[in-house]
Design an enzyme around this catalytic site. Sequence first.
Site, mmCIF file in Angstrom:
data_model
loop_
_atom_site.group_PDB
_atom_site.id
_atom_site.type_symbol
_atom_site.label_atom_id
_atom_site.label_comp_id
_atom_site.label_asym_id
_atom_site.label_seq_id
_atom_site.Cartn_x
_atom_site.Cartn_y
_atom_site.Cartn_z
ATOM 1 N N GLU A 192 15.637 -44.456 21.286
ATOM 2 C CA GLU A 192 14.498 -45.280 20.516
ATOM 3 C C GLU A 192 13.338 -44.278 20.780
ATOM 4 O OE1 GLU A 192 14.505 -50.012 21.679
ATOM 5 O OE2 GLU A 192 13.894 -48.655 22.943
ATOM 6 N N LEU A 193 12.517 -44.056 19.871
ATOM 7 C CA LEU A 193 11.166 -43.343 19.922
ATOM 8 C C LEU A 193 10.055 -44.054 20.744
ATOM 9 C CD1 LEU A 193 9.794 -40.995 18.439
ATOM 10 C CD2 LEU A 193 8.697 -42.462 17.090
ATOM 11 N N ASP A 214 15.749 -34.332 37.039
ATOM 12 C CA ASP A 214 15.254 -33.111 36.323
ATOM 13 C C ASP A 214 13.863 -33.642 36.377
ATOM 14 O OD1 ASP A 214 14.040 -31.149 34.909
ATOM 15 O OD2 ASP A 214 15.439 -31.527 33.209
ATOM 16 N N ASN A 226 9.844 -35.087 30.789
ATOM 17 C CA ASN A 226 10.487 -36.210 31.012
ATOM 18 C C ASN A 226 9.862 -37.410 31.422
ATOM 19 O OD1 ASN A 226 12.733 -34.593 30.313
ATOM 20 N ND2 ASN A 226 13.444 -34.061 32.438
ATOM 21 N N ASP A 241 15.508 -38.103 29.161
ATOM 22 C CA ASP A 241 16.635 -36.787 29.919
ATOM 23 C C ASP A 241 17.413 -37.281 31.030
ATOM 24 O OD1 ASP A 241 17.928 -34.619 30.141
ATOM 25 O OD2 ASP A 241 16.102 -33.014 30.110
#
Length: 258
Positions: free
Chosen positions: A50-51, A92, A97, A111
């Site tokens: 999803e954006l 990360d 992120n 991510d």
Amino acid sequence: VLQKELGWECDYLREADCARRFRRLLEGDPFFEVPAVVDELSTRRVLSMELVGGVPMDQCQTLDQETRNEICSHILRLCLRELFEFRFMQTDPNWSNFFYDAKRHKVSLLDFGASRGFSKEFTDHYLEVVRAAADGDRAKVLQKSKDLKFMTGFESKAFEEAHIDAVMILGEAFSAAGPFDFGTQSTTRGIQELIPTMLKHRLCSPPEESYSLHRKMAGSFLICARLGAAIPCRAMFEEAYSRYAAQEQEDAASAEEV
């Protein structure tokens, strides 16, 4: 470790599974969201999600102090939950992120390629290392570091002292009685000064999990420093420690019933 993680980062089916797992773990969380995986558009080489809206953490430096403190408080609390509650961590801590949506006052997590699990044995010992550092107990830091296989037990006194100093520096945030001011801390410089001694005298590699974990913790601390956050980390750790102990008791009681 790096080669293994590179393989993980390139396997988008694995990353999709990790994203789904985090979405389940954080379902209903008032601050964090994980975008859904679009299954029909995802393969081993393509990951579609999803954006999300918002801006990365490096664009949050001009926000007011209260908002920056709140963002960083949630990020550190999530780190503790990932390690001691989920035993599963997105390791990360890249600025991009974490996407902050000011209109909704939420952060979207992105991510999940470097996500990894941690064994109960590891978290049991690591929790006590942090506890010892927060309490200023150098002897316990040394013993629990040996239990974690950070050292063999045959290291030189110089290495032992450097290792303990490094742990104590990392534990400073959790030892402060009130809000810890990340904007004035010198954690990175302190650790860098100890690295030559540790490299010269180290007899064994630290546990594989520690590379990923310390990358995440160091990166999260850096986010807090860049945003100039001042937050009560000690209280945050005490809450995580109490929850861990309560879960241990609950698990022991369940085992007895069986």
